[in-house]
Design a protein around this motif. Structure first.
Motif, PDB file in Angstrom:
ATOM      1  N   PHE A  11       0.708  -1.008   0.056  1.00 33.31           N
ATOM      2  CA  PHE A  11       0.018   0.055   0.013  1.00 33.31           C
ATOM      3  C   PHE A  11       0.880   1.069  -0.077  1.00 33.31           C
ATOM      4  O   PHE A  11       1.787   1.442   0.996  1.00 33.31           O
ATOM      5  N   GLY A  13       0.890   5.548  -0.158  1.00 33.71           N
ATOM      6  CA  GLY A  13       0.099   6.488   0.007  1.00 33.71           C
ATOM      7  C   GLY A  13      -0.941   6.627   1.340  1.00 33.71           C
ATOM      8  O   GLY A  13      -1.808   5.743   1.114  1.00 33.71           O
ATOM      9  N   LEU A  14      -0.194   6.965   2.555  1.00 32.88           N
ATOM     10  CA  LEU A  14      -1.055   6.979   3.706  1.00 32.88           C
ATOM     11  C   LEU A  14      -1.529   8.313   3.990  1.00 32.88           C
ATOM     12  O   LEU A  14      -1.274   8.683   5.227  1.00 32.88           O
ATOM     13  N   GLY A  18      -5.745   7.154   2.378  1.00 33.02           N
ATOM     14  CA  GLY A  18      -4.854   5.928   2.292  1.00 33.02           C
ATOM     15  C   GLY A  18      -4.869   5.164   3.759  1.00 33.02           C
ATOM     16  O   GLY A  18      -4.803   3.947   3.823  1.00 33.02           O
ATOM     17  N   ARG A  19      -4.697   6.154   4.691  1.00 39.67           N
ATOM     18  CA  ARG A  19      -4.377   5.397   6.049  1.00 39.67           C
ATOM     19  C   ARG A  19      -5.406   4.675   6.422  1.00 39.67           C
ATOM     20  O   ARG A  19      -5.274   3.335   6.838  1.00 39.67           O
ATOM     21  N   CYS A  22      -5.941   1.286   4.310  1.00 44.51           N
ATOM     22  CA  CYS A  22      -4.793   0.511   4.894  1.00 44.51           C
ATOM     23  C   CYS A  22      -5.171  -0.416   6.119  1.00 44.51           C
ATOM     24  O   CYS A  22      -5.079  -1.519   6.112  1.00 44.51           O
ATOM     25  N   VAL A  34       3.933  -1.236   3.471  1.00 47.63           N
ATOM     26  CA  VAL A  34       3.434   0.106   3.351  1.00 47.63           C
ATOM     27  C   VAL A  34       4.577   1.296   3.094  1.00 47.63           C
ATOM     28  O   VAL A  34       5.758   0.901   3.465  1.00 47.63           O
ATOM     29  N   ASN A  36       4.793   5.728   2.556  1.00 48.09           N
ATOM     30  CA  ASN A  36       4.566   6.948   2.290  1.00 48.09           C
ATOM     31  C   ASN A  36       5.674   7.738   2.143  1.00 48.09           C
ATOM     32  O   ASN A  36       6.644   7.372   2.933  1.00 48.09           O
ATOM     33  N   MET A  69      -2.615   5.088  -3.685  1.00 50.15           N
ATOM     34  CA  MET A  69      -3.569   6.203  -3.123  1.00 50.15           C
ATOM     35  C   MET A  69      -2.688   7.295  -2.605  1.00 50.15           C
ATOM     36  O   MET A  69      -2.824   7.598  -1.495  1.00 50.15           O
ATOM     37  N   ASP A  98      -4.457   1.443  -8.762  1.00 48.42           N
ATOM     38  CA  ASP A  98      -4.566   2.898  -8.404  1.00 48.42           C
ATOM     39  C   ASP A  98      -5.711   3.435  -8.273  1.00 48.42           C
ATOM     40  O   ASP A  98      -6.756   3.580  -8.975  1.00 48.42           O
ATOM     41  N   GLY A 100      -6.283   6.298  -6.512  1.00 50.78           N
ATOM     42  CA  GLY A 100      -6.613   7.672  -6.552  1.00 50.78           C
ATOM     43  C   GLY A 100      -7.337   8.472  -7.834  1.00 50.78           C
ATOM     44  O   GLY A 100      -7.778   7.494  -8.613  1.00 50.78           O
TER      45      GLY A 100
END
Length: 293
Positions: A11, A13-14, A18-19, A22, A34, A36, A69, A98, A100
């Protein structure tokens, strides 16, 4: 879940969306790898049981399925093609999703680069904001081959409730562009309607209550209308993001020779709001344009 038992999910993008997304994978029993750009979110999730990676390439080294994300099209391009990007260590048969909101031409170009490596690509943008991300009830609109969508569905089902395979690569992003046009124009309509009630000396909360259940009712009136009444603009979806999405929709329309004057006006109103310093507020803060003294 059985379809993911032997899979490692990455994953990337947090942020606001995103967070919690996830975390929903983790609640389902997965141990995501993960990444970021800023370290704090990935360290936070590592303390909760995820595996922190130092680059997108490191995620790709370990993951069978990679969810991305991130904020915008340049960010997706950097994640995939940057110096430590996914494409540098992408393995064949890996699935990239993807989630986003990415420009349609870029989506198709990036998907082709991924497929050249023998991997699969799905564009699966979402609607529902942080409320939906936290609850796992996002609406997901997907583009890609039947094979890629079938492989993506078990992951998507952990993140959303309504999942639609719209068509070939890029179709999900076309659907999201349409979604953001409707959301942006609807926020503007609700903001102007409640501002009109207030200016006329009528309680906008009672006007909103009177409209519920009729043809003017909507999820925007329900959620964002309440935010406007409460003057609560903690971001679920930022003004800058809404503006970016509407601009992408207008760029796509221009390529197709289609005029969208109402969307252009709405984009310009968000520009005014951002120029006023409110870009990081929730997109319902468009109401502030009409109520600032």
């Amino acid at each position: 879940m059985n379809e993911l038992t032997d899979k490692t999910v990455g994953f990337i993008g947090l942020g606001l969306m995103g967070r919690p997304m996830c975390r929903n994978l983790m609640k389902a029993g997965l141990t995501p790898v993960v990444y970021n750009r800023s370290p704090q979110p990935r360290q936070e999730l590592a303390r909760e049981g995820a595996v922190a990676a130092d680059s997108p390439a490191e995620v790709a080294e370990q993951a069978d399925i990679i969810v991305i994300m991130v904020a915008d099209t340049p960010a997706v391009e950097h994640v995939l093609t940057g110096p430590d990007g996914v494409l540098h260590s992408l393995r064949s048969a890996t699935l990239l999703i993807d989630m986003g909101t990415t420009a349609v031409p870029a989506t198709r170009r990036l998907a082709a680069l991924v497929e050249e490596k023998g991997a699969l690509y799905v564009d699966a943008p979402v609607s529902g904001g942080t409320i939906g991300a936290e609850a796992g009830t996002l609406t997901i609109m997907a583009g890609g081959s039947e094979q890629a969508f079938a492989l993506a569905r078990p992951v998507l089902s952990l993140l959303g409730e309504r999942i639609t395979h719209v068509g070939a690569t890029g179709a999900g992003q076309v659907a999201k562009a349409a979604n953001q046009v409707i959301v942006g124009l609807n926020i503007g309509a609700v903001a102007e309607a409640l501002a009109l009630a207030k200016a006329a000396g009528v309680d906008p909360a009672r006007v909103r209550a009177a409209l519920r259940g009729g043809f003017a009712d909507s999820r925007i009136l329900e959620v964002h209308g309440q935010r406007m009444l409460d003057n609560n603009f903690a971001p679920g979806g930022k003004c800058t993001t809404q503006r970016k999405d509407m601009h992408q929709a207008l760029e796509l329309a221009a390529e197709l020779g289609l005029e969208m004057p109402a969307t252009a006006l709405s984009r310009d109103l968000y520009d005014r709001l951002i120029d006023d310093g409110d870009g990081d507020l929730d997109h319902a803060a468009l109401f502030r344009l009409y109520t600032k003294s």
